[in-house]
Design a protein around this motif. Structure first.
Motif, PDB file in Angstrom:
ATOM      1  N   HIS A 159      48.919  46.010  41.303  1.00  0.00           N
ATOM      2  CA  HIS A 159      49.111  44.561  41.191  1.00  0.00           C
ATOM      3  C   HIS A 159      50.035  44.167  40.047  1.00  0.00           C
ATOM      4  CE1 HIS A 159      46.081  42.900  44.034  1.00  0.00           C
ATOM      5  NE2 HIS A 159      45.431  44.035  43.806  1.00  0.00           N
TER       6      HIS A 159
ATOM      7  N   ILE B 123      45.698  50.836  46.418  1.00  0.00           N
ATOM      8  CA  ILE B 123      44.922  51.156  45.202  1.00  0.00           C
ATOM      9  C   ILE B 123      44.155  52.465  45.398  1.00  0.00           C
ATOM     10  CG2 ILE B 123      43.027  50.391  43.724  1.00  0.00           C
ATOM     11  CD1 ILE B 123      43.930  47.482  44.347  1.00  0.00           C
TER      12      ILE B 123
ATOM     13  N   TRP C 124      44.250  49.408  39.948  1.00  0.00           N
ATOM     14  CA  TRP C 124      44.501  47.999  40.317  1.00  0.00           C
ATOM     15  C   TRP C 124      45.718  47.484  39.565  1.00  0.00           C
ATOM     16  CZ3 TRP C 124      41.240  44.293  43.061  1.00  0.00           C
ATOM     17  CH2 TRP C 124      41.686  42.968  42.944  1.00  0.00           C
TER      18      TRP C 124
ATOM     19  N   ALA D 118      37.001  50.183  43.158  1.00  0.00           N
ATOM     20  CA  ALA D 118      38.176  49.494  43.695  1.00  0.00           C
ATOM     21  C   ALA D 118      37.782  48.621  44.883  1.00  0.00           C
ATOM     22  CB  ALA D 118      39.235  50.534  44.098  1.00  0.00           C
TER      23      ALA D 118
END
Lengths: 461, 461
Positions: free
Chosen positions: B146, B10, B142, B454
């Protein structure tokens, strides 16, 4: 001395020509000659040129004379061996803000019927275009009847009276030989209450100052710096608040040096004038005099000096809210002077006073906006009695010798530079709203004002 | 808890995407969303719609929600059974006056190289558009790694923070069920000196008041009324000057009721921060703290209440000079509150104070511009320790628990209306010139800010 038949003819001529005279005044009032605003410089000049053309049209040798600021209009009638008289008025006007409070555009004059009679409504109607046109119309009528102007007249019409007259003193000095007369006639004052004519024999002086206090080199966030960094508005408020004490007296050291009490006979005259502060204040929504305790209200305005804050600004003043600590704050402050107070001393005392409030992080800058001492006339010149009689004949009441709270520095300048006293006669009324929105001049003031000058000319020519 | 490899991915994604993120911020800054100025209402809405579209684009369920004032932007990520977190920022900005002091147009953002590094210069770059985009960019990265957003996030983005947040409390009350979370994350604060990260654990409250003093029903000529008629600027200056005594203390009765001294351990922390008033003031051209005597400078700003005049106006403030006694004078005044000071009591005491200065002829009108008590967080929630660690990992220095002199009333509202504490983390610097001309945000603040979020998300999700 003019005979009664001729005077009657001149007065009759003025009565017959009233509507035409009003039309000329309306044309003059259409010119937005705001001298303090640089954006209107062209309009100021246009007003000067309009006057020159009017005066040339009735036989004056009239010229527009440049200065470093706005021009002067100078006009002369033919020589005739009489005692030379200088007539003074000003053709510039005050700013019009706040414009939103005017019922109609300030430079679109209208003649209105009101319960108190007909009025001419426009910026400058009373101060001073309507007033100066009273003597111009008297000269015109005289010319119409006699075939020529009254002899030995000098006209000096100024375009900077409402902005501190920066060019006036140099102009008087440079043109002293041409302008020197035996007496000046200044038309920029008021009738007393109930249309009683008046001759102003003393005027307050004026010192104008602009003060700028600076702190940080930028506007700051009051959350990040509030309580830590100097706030120039607070410093300015503290300095200005301390200018007067609880009894209404100005606190500057030496401020009252040279302030004279009025002679007993003049004080008795003033007491006899029946001036009611509550009535005068009532017309503007007020009721309580706030000046020095123990002074009669006429005395407060005519014979006592004062300090007033004329404008203040700093920080965020728009809609809503902004939590700023501003970098600077400004105020315009004026002092009205009486007796023998010295403008330079007052200015210096004010500057010292402000400096005394500066914390280490603040700086101050001052700008001078005019300074003139008070004027007190010598009324033993027989012209004062002659003018008093002429005014009494026209208005049906004896003219009063009065003071004025306003400053007409020209009267002091005529004395110190040209060596002559001034006879201050005017026909404004205290409800004329001069310097305010919806300024007006009564048609009756205009008409009887012109007739008054015709009578004064008849007495002095 | 996210594993280190994923977090690294990230963070790497954020580093690679920095220029694209800056371009998005520049587009956002082009919208002049000045909430205090009604003329910009359409721009404020446009900024809300821009945010909604950005958030929807990365997977949020995002809506623009109308209020009686400017709209709120509300966005939610998908549910996931985690402890719900509410993120707050504001998309409105301060006014830009005085425009003449900006080096370039405030809404034409530019990225500049400076001796201290790259900066983004525009109104709102730091306060608060640049700051709120740090968490938006963290969410985006993110999502990129993800495949979906962090679960159980609620975003509340306000458009009235710079104009007193009039719609905020009603909106929170009406939408409490939807907005309630376990903790709020507010991004509108600063790093401490030398880029040390910080979590604000106490904030001053704010009371805003506008006061208008009126006297005559029109502007008056100071020659005719000076010394006789009340001058509202003088009355205002006297009332405002008396708000503080010679020792810098606010004079309102009861003003210091509820002002708490800091606990000994917090005071020791503050003393250890090495804050030099002269250095901070030196950056804005000042050198002398002006607050209460005997208080350390950090304490003045974080833990002492104050009164500041944020704006003042009255009379003639244009070029030149006008000898007017104005009909009214106005000021905007704010109080910064600490401890348990009650906004309503402070407001009432101020109004009583001003009324005490009114002479018989003056009237006063007050307008309320927001009021909120100080906020003091309970730092025993383990999230505070987790955030402190995440910030330390990113910035290489332990995060400090600090106070803030500024008011973020939202923190108090979250507590009283939604029952949750706030973690106040931000990356602004004290030379960002927020609320001033030439506002900027360091590109380093923006980049490391997004990386910090993050890390925080990785610790809390």
């Amino acid at each position: 001395m003019v005979n009664d038949t001729t005077l009657d003819a001149i007065l009759n001529r003025l009565d017959q020509g009233l509507e035409a005279a009003l039309n000329r005044l309306v044309a003059f009032l259409r010119i937005p000659s705001i001298s303090t605003d640089p954006a209107h410089a062209g309009d100021v000049r246009r007003a000067a040129e309009w006057l020159r053309d009017e005066l040339a049209g009735i036989g004056f040798d009239a010229t527009v004379r440049d200065t470093p600021g706005h021009p002067m209009v100078i006009a002369r009638s033919q020589p005739g061996g009489a005692r030379p008289l200088l007539f003074y008025g000003h053709y510039d006007v005050q700013p019009v803000d706040p414009l939103s409070l005017w019922d109609r555009p300030p430079f679109e004059p209208v003649i209105e019927d009101t319960p108190a009679g007909r009025v001419i409504r426009a910026r400058g109607a009373s101060d001073d275009k309507g007033q100066l046109m009273t003597f111009v119309e008297a000269f015109r009528a005289w010319r119409d009847i006699h075939g020529e102007l009254p002899p030995d007249l000098i006209l000096l019409l100024e375009g900077e009276e409402e902005s501190g007259s920066p060019s006036l003193q140099p102009f008087l000095r440079e043109n002293a030989a041409e302008l020197r007369a035996s007496l000046a006639m200044i038309c920029d004052t008021e009738l007393f209450a109930n249309a009683r004519p008046a001759i102003v024999t003393q005027l307050r002086g004026l010192v104008g100052e602009e003060v700028i206090i600076r702190a940080a080199d930028r506007d700051l966030h009051s959350g990040m710096f509030g309580g830590l960094a100097a706030n120039p508005i607070t410093v300015l408020a503290q300095a200005l608040a301390a200018l007067k004490d609880d009894a209404g007296r100005v606190t500057l050291p030496g401020f009252y040096d040279g302030v004279d009490e009025p002679p007993a006979d003049l004080r008795r005259d003033w007491e006899s004038l029946g001036f009611e502060a509550a009535e005068v204040l009532g017309r503007v929504g007020l009721s309580h005099p706030v000046g020095e305790r123990g002074r009669m209200p006429l005395e407060m305005v005519w014979n006592r000096p004062t300090a007033e804050i004329n404008g203040i600004s700093g920080g965020y003043t728009g809609d809503g809210f902004k939590t700023v600590l501003p970098a600077e704050a400004r105020a315009k402050v004026s002092f009205r002077l009486t007796g023998r107070q010295e403008p330079d001393s007052i200015r210096a005392a004010f500057r010292d006073h402000v400096r005394g409030f500066l914390p280490p992080d603040c700086t101050v800058e001052f700008h001078e906006h005019g300074g003139s001492p008070a004027s007190v006339m010598d009324t033993s010149d027989p012209a004062f009695a002659a003018v008093r009689k002429a005014l009494g004949d026209e208005w049906g009441q004896e003219a009063a010798f009065i003071g004025s709270g306003g400053s007409i520095p020209i009267a002091g300048d005529f004395k110190t530079i040209l060596g002559m006293d001034s006879v201050l006669v005017g026909f404004a009324r205290d409800d004329d709203r001069i310097h305010s929105p919806n300024e007006k001049y009564d048609v009756d003031s205009f008409a009887k004002g012109a007739r008054s000058w015709a009578r004064i000319l008849a007495a002095l020519r």
